[in-house]
Structures are given as C-alpha cells and as structure tokens.
Design an enzyme around this catalytic site. Structure first.
Site, PDB file in Angstrom:
ATOM      1  CB  CYS A 286      -0.831  -0.032   1.158  1.00  0.00           C
ATOM      2  SG  CYS A 286      -1.765  -1.170   1.669  1.00  0.00           S
TER       3      CYS A 286
ATOM      4  NE  ARG B 211      -9.807  -2.884  -2.091  1.00  0.00           N
ATOM      5  CZ  ARG B 211      -8.916  -2.529  -0.999  1.00  0.00           C
ATOM      6  NH1 ARG B 211      -8.138  -1.808  -1.388  1.00  0.00           N
ATOM      7  NH2 ARG B 211      -9.054  -3.161   0.055  1.00  0.00           N
TER       8      ARG B 211
END
Ligand code: XMP
Length: 505
Positions: free
Chosen positions: A315, A416
């Site tokens: 991430c 998303r």
C-alpha cells in the site's frame, strides 16, 4: 485569511504491530491443544482465524479451496469479469461436498474431448451421464477413459465408453454411513443418488470422505461444501456482480473499497441487506480505520467489519494521500464499536510475522486477512519467476498501476480507489506498488507456520481460546531498541527459517 483554531487534541498517538509486544503470563496451556475457532462474520465460524486477501495475486479458486480446507476462508478478488468471478465461486463450491445436490452431468452424445475439458475445469475425475429428462443412463469416470487414445477424443462420444450396466446407485435420502458402505462394498468412487421418479438427485463421491478425514478443520457450509467469500464493488454493474456471485453459492460478499465510509459503499451495503434475495449471504464491509468508520458500517447493517487503511505491504495510500491509521490502533479503536454491537471484525493488512496475528486478536480483531504473507504460495495466481537463482511470485496492490491501468486489458479494480471515472491510464493515481515475493510452496505449510505462531502466543499468554486470548492479552509498548532486540541480532543467518524472513523495512 481565515483563522483556524488548533484542535485541542492535536494528534493522537497511533501504534503499529511493531510498537508492542504481548506480556508473558502464568500458563498451563499446551500449544498443540489450543482452540483457535472464531467468527468470520455474525453467522460464519471458522477454526482458523485467517482469510486470504481479495487481490488478483492472492486469491482465485485454488487459493480459496486451500484456505477453506485448512480452516480459514478465501476471498475471491474482483479484478475480473462477473462471469469469471462467479465461475470461480462455482469451482470452490463444487470442489468437495457431503452430498452434491446439483451435480455436474453430461449427456451421452457429448464428445470425449468436451468431457475432458469439463473435467479439467472442475478438477473432477468423472460424471454421471443423464438423458434430456435428467434420468441416469450411465456413469463415466477416468477408469472408462484409461485405454482410449487421445486422438480418438473428438470421434468418440460419452455413450461409446460410459459404464451403463450394473450401476451402483443409492436413494436420494441415503445416510452418510450407508453411502460409505455402498462405495466400499462395490469399490466404486462415485455414487449417483436417484429420486423416486428415477431422476438424478445428487452424487456422493469417495473423494469427499477422504477429504473430510484429511482436512478435519475445513470451513464448510451446511451441505458440507467448502465456504468461500468474494469481493464486490459498489458502482456500475456491482449489483449484477453481487447477484451472480450469490447465485453461484457464495457464502459472504465483501463490499470492498479503500474507504468504507464513502456514501456509495454504505448505500450498496444497505441495499444488499434490504434485499431478501441476499438473506443467505453474509455481508462484510470495509475498509475503515476508526471507531466512527466501524460504527458507520454497523449502522449500515454489515455482518462483519474489515479494518485497515494503508497498513498493507504493497500500500502507498498513507504516503500518496497522507491518510491512514497505524494498524494496531485502527483495530483497537474500530473493535470498540464492533464489540459493543456484537459484530466480528477483521484486521486486514500489515500482518508480516505470525506474532502479529495474536497482536491483532488481542487488540480486538476476530480474524486477520493476509495478502503478502500468502502471495508466494503455490496456490496464489501467477507463475513462479527465477531472480538471482531464487524463485519468486508476483505480488501487487489492487491500487497499483498494473492492477488499475493494465495495458490492453480492462481494470475492474479502479473503483476501489474511487477512480472509475478516470479513462486515461496516464491519469490514474496509484495507491499501491507491484513487486515480487519469495516463492513459499504450498499454502498448508505456510498457514501451518502462521497459525503455529498463534498457538505459541496462546501458550505464552495462558489462553486456550481466542476469547480467552482477548481477555488475558496485555500489551507492552516498546522502543526502537526493543524492536531491534526482538529480532535476531549479532549473527549472520546461515539457514532459512520457515517462519522468519528477516527484519522488514
Ligand atoms: P498485506 O500487508 O497482507 O496487505 O500484504 C493486504 C491488504 O492490503 C490492501 N490493499 C491495498 N491497499 N493500496 C492500498 O492502499 C493497494 O494497492 C492495495 N492493494 C491491497 C487490502 O486491504 C489487502 O487485503
């Protein structure tokens, strides 16, 4: 220039897994005897508190089957067409079962070539043969095909080689014990079940008895089929996707977004929960990282909350957007709301070592979701690559350029990150990276080590069950020096440990 007053609490402290350790405690617990049963959602329990991430380099049907067999659950990713994702649910649900109520069948006039393709797709060794009225006319298994040359597959039909005489069959209400007895007595592997009108009503296979013995912890539904979850979005054709997955038999849907507090995501949850057609499916919402975020999910009606904004190993949300909460604090805060509402919660991302699992559970999570820790498994999608003499597998964020802006392919994962409206690949703002992780072999060995670590944590803290671990677990905060001391030091490691891959950076 408007004056903005400084908030009274300027910035609260957020802790990561590495900031704490668990205190050892009085114990008479034996690690091999602990019970790690937990709730995945309000209504689904599992014996191992682990889920595989809804990522296209982690969970497709092979991983989902392996996860469920080993006591956890796999969450099928959604970066693929609706039909492909629903077909994967079907593969998992058909992979094993107490009794298959709607078995795959073939007609007698199908070619052996087509039969072969069907068997390969569903990893099965044979099928009942039925006529147009669904009456059993034979059975064809790899025993019938053994001496047939593959050159003849296009020419020959199922009816040419199937077994049609002395078929061993059972009534549709047969007991498990009687079925086992019949299979053993006649030394056959498949037992078609026939209803009172002579139609095929089910199938019992010897493989399922063997699997039950081999995987006693498997996560199964009421019909003895492996459980599986799948990610869905909240924009465009998300509703069709959710419906197709439900029809394919999915056990839980995860409304999968990078910010679960987005109104559109909450609306999707409310809409699914309000539709009686989805009554048999559990709904998970995520991701959030605060108590307020968890409360929003609970108010929308979820059956479990997924926690984590930016802790994942791939991430970059926290650096790209400057947003996130260190994961231990995120889990602790969100779990406060979940506990009060009696809703399970999942700590998603940032689990690097097995010890992090116990930390997540003590902070209040009911289970953990693993991405990077499982991406190197044999069952994860993708081929092994050789780099500097070692084997690796691709692992990438669902917000990486590779997933959101693939060349010549459609991306289903942009929403998303709320970038579905971005049509040009150059304008995508990634929130994840792409890379390689070491190849780790089959999932059962990898998960064994991860959960074996949890058993050790439970021994040290004197906990026989997960609720007891949550009750007895106490944290101590550590410094950088404490963290260095926790890892191997002053040694050049000369042998690889199966559960330690170095000090992560
Ligand atoms: P681990 O640490 O297990 O994390 O590898 C897996 C979790 O990371 C999330 N995820 C992302 N988060 N950008 C993000 O900010 C991304 O590109 C990305 N892809 C996955 C997701 O929650 C997953 O389960």
């Amino acid at each position: 220039f408007p004056y903005t007053p400084v908030p009274t609490v300027f910035a609260k402290l957020g802790l990561a897994y590495d900031d704490v350790l668990l205190l050892p405690n009085e114990t008479d617990v034996i690690p091999s005897e602990v019970d790690t049963t937990t709730h995945f959602t309000r209504e689904i329990t599992m014996k191992v508190p682990a889920l595989s991430a809804a990522m296209d380099t982690v969970t497709e049907s092979d991983m989902a089957i392996a996860m469920a067999r080993n006591g956890g659950i796999g969450v099928l990713h959604r970066n693929l067409s609706i039909d492909d994702q629903a077909a994967q649910v079907d593969v998992v649900k058909r992979s094993e079962s107490g009794m298959i109520t709607d078995p795959l069948t073939v007609n007698p006039d199908v070619t052996l070539a087509d039969l072969d393709k069907l068997c390969a797709r569903f990893h099965i060794s044979g099928l009942p043969v039925v006529d147009r009225e669904n009456r059993l006319v034979g059975i064809i298994t790899n025993r019938d095909m053994r001496f047939i040359a593959s050159e003849d597959y296009d020419r020959l039909k199922v009816s040419d080689v199937m077994t049609k005489e002395n078929l061993i069959i059972g009534p549709s209400d047969i007991t498990k014990e009687d079925a086992h007895h019949l299979l053993a007595k006649h030394k056959v592997e498949k037992l078609p079940l026939i209803d009172k009108d002579g139609k095929l009503a089910g199938l019992i296979t010897v493989k399922d008895f063997v699997k039950t013995e081999q995987y006693p912890d498997a996560t199964k539904d009421e019909q003895g089929r492996l459980r599986v979850a799948a990610g869905v979005g909240f924009l465009g054709d998300a509703w069709q996707r959710a419906s197709a997955l439900m029809e394919a038999g999915v056990d839980a849907l995860i409304v999968d977004t990078a910010n679960g507090e987005a109104r559109l995501a909450l609306d999707m949850i409310r809409r699914i929960k309000a539709d009686p057609a989805f009554n048999g499916v559990q709904i998970v919402g995520g991701n959030i990282a605060t108590r307020q975020g968890a409360q929003a999910m609970i108010d929308a009606g979820v059956d479990a909350v997924k926690i984590g904004v930016g802790p994942g190993s791939i991430c970059t949300t926290r650096v790209v957007a400057g947003v996130g909460v260190p994961q231990l604090t995120a889990v602790y805060d969100a779990a406060q709301a979940c506990k009060a509402a009696g809703i399970p919660c999942i700590a998603d991302g940032g689990i690097h070592y097995s010890g992090d699992i116990a930390k997540a559970l003590v902070a209040g999570a009911s289970s953990v979701m693993l991405g990077g820790a499982l991406a190197g498994c044999e069952e994860a999608p993708g081929e092994k690559v050789l780099l500097h003499g070692k084997q690796y597998k691709l692992y990438r964020g669902m917000g990486s350029l590779g997933a959101m802006a693939p060349r010549g392919k459609k991306s289903y994962s942009k929403d998303r990150y709320f970038q579905a409206d971005v049509t040009s690949n150059d304008k995508v703002v990634p929130e994840g990276v792409e890379g390689e992780v070491p190849y780790r072999g089959p999932l059962n060995a990898v998960l064994y080590q991860m959960i074996g670590g949890l058993h050790q944590s439970m021994f040290y803290t004197g906990a026989r069950t997960i609720p007891e671990l949550q009750e007895k677990g106490r944290f101590i905060r550590i410094t950088d020096a404490g963290l260095r001391e926790s890892h191997p030091h002053d040694i050049v490691m000369t042998a690889e440990a199966p559960n330690y891959n170095g000090f992560h950076n």
